[in-house]
Design a protein around this motif. Sequence first.
Motif, PDB file in Angstrom:
ATOM      1  N   GLY A  80      -4.272   5.880 -33.205  1.00  0.00           N
ATOM      2  CA  GLY A  80      -4.696   4.994 -34.264  1.00  0.00           C
ATOM      3  C   GLY A  80      -6.186   5.030 -34.537  1.00  0.00           C
ATOM      4  N   GLU A  81      -6.900   5.886 -33.855  1.00  0.00           N
ATOM      5  CA  GLU A  81      -8.352   6.028 -34.047  1.00  0.00           C
ATOM      6  C   GLU A  81      -8.606   6.614 -35.440  1.00  0.00           C
ATOM      7  OE1 GLU A  81     -11.719   5.222 -32.234  1.00  0.00           O
ATOM      8  OE2 GLU A  81     -10.255   5.461 -30.649  1.00  0.00           O
ATOM      9  N   GLU A  82      -9.716   6.267 -36.025  1.00  0.00           N
ATOM     10  CA  GLU A  82     -10.057   6.776 -37.353  1.00  0.00           C
ATOM     11  C   GLU A  82     -10.321   8.274 -37.292  1.00  0.00           C
ATOM     12  OE1 GLU A  82     -13.360   4.627 -38.883  1.00  0.00           O
ATOM     13  OE2 GLU A  82     -12.347   2.694 -38.744  1.00  0.00           O
ATOM     14  N   MET A  83     -10.041   8.947 -38.417  1.00  0.00           N
ATOM     15  CA  MET A  83     -10.203  10.394 -38.476  1.00  0.00           C
ATOM     16  C   MET A  83     -11.667  10.792 -38.296  1.00  0.00           C
ATOM     17  SD  MET A  83      -8.236  12.853 -38.572  1.00  0.00           S
ATOM     18  CE  MET A  83      -8.307  14.604 -38.663  1.00  0.00           C
ATOM     19  N   GLU A  84     -12.597   9.958 -38.706  1.00  0.00           N
ATOM     20  CA  GLU A  84     -14.026  10.270 -38.536  1.00  0.00           C
ATOM     21  C   GLU A  84     -14.379  10.381 -37.053  1.00  0.00           C
ATOM     22  OE1 GLU A  84     -15.486   6.910 -40.568  1.00  0.00           O
ATOM     23  OE2 GLU A  84     -15.004   7.711 -42.548  1.00  0.00           O
ATOM     24  N   LYS A  85     -13.850   9.482 -36.242  1.00  0.00           N
ATOM     25  CA  LYS A  85     -14.108   9.503 -34.790  1.00  0.00           C
ATOM     26  C   LYS A  85     -13.479  10.759 -34.173  1.00  0.00           C
ATOM     27  CE  LYS A  85     -14.690   7.635 -30.595  1.00  0.00           C
ATOM     28  NZ  LYS A  85     -15.904   7.816 -29.885  1.00  0.00           N
ATOM     29  N   ILE A  86     -12.268  11.086 -34.607  1.00  0.00           N
ATOM     30  CA  ILE A  86     -11.589  12.283 -34.100  1.00  0.00           C
ATOM     31  C   ILE A  86     -12.397  13.529 -34.443  1.00  0.00           C
ATOM     32  CG2 ILE A  86      -9.512  13.705 -34.357  1.00  0.00           C
ATOM     33  CD1 ILE A  86      -7.968  11.062 -34.816  1.00  0.00           C
ATOM     34  N   LEU A  87     -12.861  13.612 -35.680  1.00  0.00           N
ATOM     35  CA  LEU A  87     -13.632  14.792 -36.096  1.00  0.00           C
ATOM     36  C   LEU A  87     -14.985  14.870 -35.404  1.00  0.00           C
ATOM     37  CD1 LEU A  87     -12.792  15.014 -39.907  1.00  0.00           C
ATOM     38  CD2 LEU A  87     -11.950  16.449 -38.045  1.00  0.00           C
ATOM     39  N   SER A  88     -15.620  13.725 -35.144  1.00  0.00           N
ATOM     40  CA  SER A  88     -16.915  13.769 -34.447  1.00  0.00           C
ATOM     41  C   SER A  88     -16.716  14.233 -33.002  1.00  0.00           C
ATOM     42  CB  SER A  88     -17.613  12.416 -34.500  1.00  0.00           C
ATOM     43  OG  SER A  88     -16.936  11.472 -33.700  1.00  0.00           O
ATOM     44  N   ASN A  89     -15.652  13.772 -32.342  1.00  0.00           N
ATOM     45  CA  ASN A  89     -15.364  14.255 -30.983  1.00  0.00           C
ATOM     46  C   ASN A  89     -15.009  15.741 -31.001  1.00  0.00           C
ATOM     47  OD1 ASN A  89     -15.774  11.641 -30.199  1.00  0.00           O
ATOM     48  ND2 ASN A  89     -13.785  11.379 -29.231  1.00  0.00           N
ATOM     49  N   TYR A  90     -14.258  16.140 -32.016  1.00  0.00           N
ATOM     50  CA  TYR A  90     -13.894  17.553 -32.145  1.00  0.00           C
ATOM     51  C   TYR A  90     -15.145  18.424 -32.280  1.00  0.00           C
ATOM     52  CZ  TYR A  90     -12.885  21.802 -34.715  1.00  0.00           C
ATOM     53  OH  TYR A  90     -12.862  23.096 -35.129  1.00  0.00           O
ATOM     54  N   GLU A  91     -16.043  18.035 -33.190  1.00  0.00           N
ATOM     55  CA  GLU A  91     -17.254  18.829 -33.412  1.00  0.00           C
ATOM     56  C   GLU A  91     -18.107  18.907 -32.152  1.00  0.00           C
ATOM     57  OE1 GLU A  91     -19.132  17.062 -36.798  1.00  0.00           O
ATOM     58  OE2 GLU A  91     -17.590  17.789 -38.177  1.00  0.00           O
ATOM     59  N   HIS A  92     -18.231  17.793 -31.431  1.00  0.00           N
ATOM     60  CA  HIS A  92     -19.025  17.787 -30.203  1.00  0.00           C
ATOM     61  C   HIS A  92     -18.421  18.736 -29.171  1.00  0.00           C
ATOM     62  CE1 HIS A  92     -21.235  16.483 -26.696  1.00  0.00           C
ATOM     63  NE2 HIS A  92     -20.079  16.242 -26.099  1.00  0.00           N
ATOM     64  N   LEU A  93     -17.110  18.631 -28.945  1.00  0.00           N
ATOM     65  CA  LEU A  93     -16.460  19.478 -27.939  1.00  0.00           C
ATOM     66  C   LEU A  93     -16.443  20.941 -28.362  1.00  0.00           C
ATOM     67  CD1 LEU A  93     -13.529  17.117 -26.968  1.00  0.00           C
ATOM     68  CD2 LEU A  93     -15.465  17.766 -25.534  1.00  0.00           C
ATOM     69  N   PHE A  94     -16.284  21.205 -29.654  1.00  0.00           N
ATOM     70  CA  PHE A  94     -16.293  22.579 -30.142  1.00  0.00           C
ATOM     71  C   PHE A  94     -17.656  23.220 -29.910  1.00  0.00           C
ATOM     72  CE2 PHE A  94     -16.526  25.968 -33.271  1.00  0.00           C
ATOM     73  CZ  PHE A  94     -15.279  26.562 -33.136  1.00  0.00           C
ATOM     74  N   LYS A  95     -18.724  22.483 -30.243  1.00  0.00           N
ATOM     75  CA  LYS A  95     -20.082  23.020 -30.046  1.00  0.00           C
ATOM     76  C   LYS A  95     -20.416  23.162 -28.572  1.00  0.00           C
ATOM     77  CE  LYS A  95     -21.969  21.284 -34.374  1.00  0.00           C
ATOM     78  NZ  LYS A  95     -22.834  20.271 -34.994  1.00  0.00           N
ATOM     79  N   ALA A  96     -19.939  22.224 -27.751  1.00  0.00           N
ATOM     80  CA  ALA A  96     -20.229  22.287 -26.317  1.00  0.00           C
ATOM     81  C   ALA A  96     -19.591  23.507 -25.657  1.00  0.00           C
ATOM     82  CB  ALA A  96     -19.742  21.017 -25.626  1.00  0.00           C
ATOM     83  N   ASN A  97     -18.506  23.996 -26.196  1.00  0.00           N
ATOM     84  CA  ASN A  97     -17.815  25.146 -25.616  1.00  0.00           C
ATOM     85  C   ASN A  97     -18.060  26.433 -26.386  1.00  0.00           C
ATOM     86  OD1 ASN A  97     -16.263  24.013 -23.312  1.00  0.00           O
ATOM     87  ND2 ASN A  97     -15.521  22.664 -24.932  1.00  0.00           N
ATOM     88  N   SER A  98     -18.967  26.412 -27.355  1.00  0.00           N
ATOM     89  CA  SER A  98     -19.309  27.612 -28.112  1.00  0.00           C
ATOM     90  C   SER A  98     -20.326  28.441 -27.342  1.00  0.00           C
ATOM     91  CB  SER A  98     -19.918  27.232 -29.469  1.00  0.00           C
ATOM     92  OG  SER A  98     -18.994  26.546 -30.248  1.00  0.00           O
ATOM     93  N   PRO A  99     -20.316  29.754 -27.534  1.00  0.00           N
ATOM     94  CA  PRO A  99     -21.343  30.573 -26.898  1.00  0.00           C
ATOM     95  C   PRO A  99     -22.704  30.274 -27.527  1.00  0.00           C
ATOM     96  CG  PRO A  99     -19.889  31.922 -28.248  1.00  0.00           C
ATOM     97  CD  PRO A  99     -19.341  30.536 -28.260  1.00  0.00           C
ATOM     98  N   PRO A 100     -23.762  30.414 -26.749  1.00  0.00           N
ATOM     99  CA  PRO A 100     -25.086  30.128 -27.305  1.00  0.00           C
ATOM    100  C   PRO A 100     -25.450  31.174 -28.355  1.00  0.00           C
ATOM    101  CG  PRO A 100     -25.291  31.098 -25.133  1.00  0.00           C
ATOM    102  CD  PRO A 100     -23.826  30.855 -25.370  1.00  0.00           C
ATOM    103  N   PRO A 101     -26.237  30.772 -29.340  1.00  0.00           N
ATOM    104  CA  PRO A 101     -26.641  31.759 -30.356  1.00  0.00           C
ATOM    105  C   PRO A 101     -27.570  32.794 -29.722  1.00  0.00           C
ATOM    106  CG  PRO A 101     -27.800  29.690 -30.680  1.00  0.00           C
ATOM    107  CD  PRO A 101     -26.794  29.459 -29.598  1.00  0.00           C
ATOM    108  N   PRO A 102     -27.560  34.014 -30.234  1.00  0.00           N
ATOM    109  CA  PRO A 102     -28.458  35.031 -29.669  1.00  0.00           C
ATOM    110  C   PRO A 102     -29.908  34.673 -29.977  1.00  0.00           C
ATOM    111  CG  PRO A 102     -27.351  35.881 -31.608  1.00  0.00           C
ATOM    112  CD  PRO A 102     -26.739  34.539 -31.317  1.00  0.00           C
ATOM    113  N   PRO A 103     -30.828  35.044 -29.084  1.00  0.00           N
ATOM    114  CA  PRO A 103     -32.245  34.737 -29.327  1.00  0.00           C
ATOM    115  C   PRO A 103     -32.748  35.522 -30.533  1.00  0.00           C
ATOM    116  CG  PRO A 103     -32.018  36.153 -27.425  1.00  0.00           C
ATOM    117  CD  PRO A 103     -30.639  35.773 -27.840  1.00  0.00           C
TER     118      PRO A 103
END
Length: 174
Positions: A80-103
């Motif tokens: 029942g959580e709002e979609m905005e909260k779901i998407l913000s958690n999604y974006e945070h977890l997606f970025k946290a598990n992404s490879p770092p950008p090349p220098p």
Amino acid sequence: MASPRALVQIFITGSKILGKAFLEAGRQAAKNARTPAQGAIGSDVAGVRNATSGSITDKLTRDHRMTLDEAHLILNVKRGEEMEKILSNYEHLFKANSPPPPPPKGTPTSGSRAKAVPTNSHYLQSKVVRARERIEAELKVASEVEKSAAESESPSSSSTPPPPPPPSQSGTSS
């Protein structure tokens, strides 16, 4: 020196033991062939295996290989959580598990001290994506069900009126 009789007895006893082991292994193989193993379905989760009814939720669980509860746990949101909260958690977890950008190309690298490379996980990142897709699919189905229920409850204005009753033939004699 061992007598031939002792050697024959050792050979017979060894053959009996080996024969019993092969017989038991055959029985176990036949038993395993009759019943599927717990993890034989692949990347199955407990809820997917139990999704055997023909309901829409079970179909989504089989299609996405993830239960709705598992998706909520992965994204750390409640039902029942709002979609905005779901998407913000999604974006945070997606970025946290992404490879770092090349220098950048012009950046000098220091050879004296090696920097700690942040860890990333393609597996976790894909689980996060699948969790978002599962929740979105459930919300889409729920909105379609609500829409169809609202349409069935409201009377349709485009329906044709009932035909007039046939004229009565009282008063005419044959």
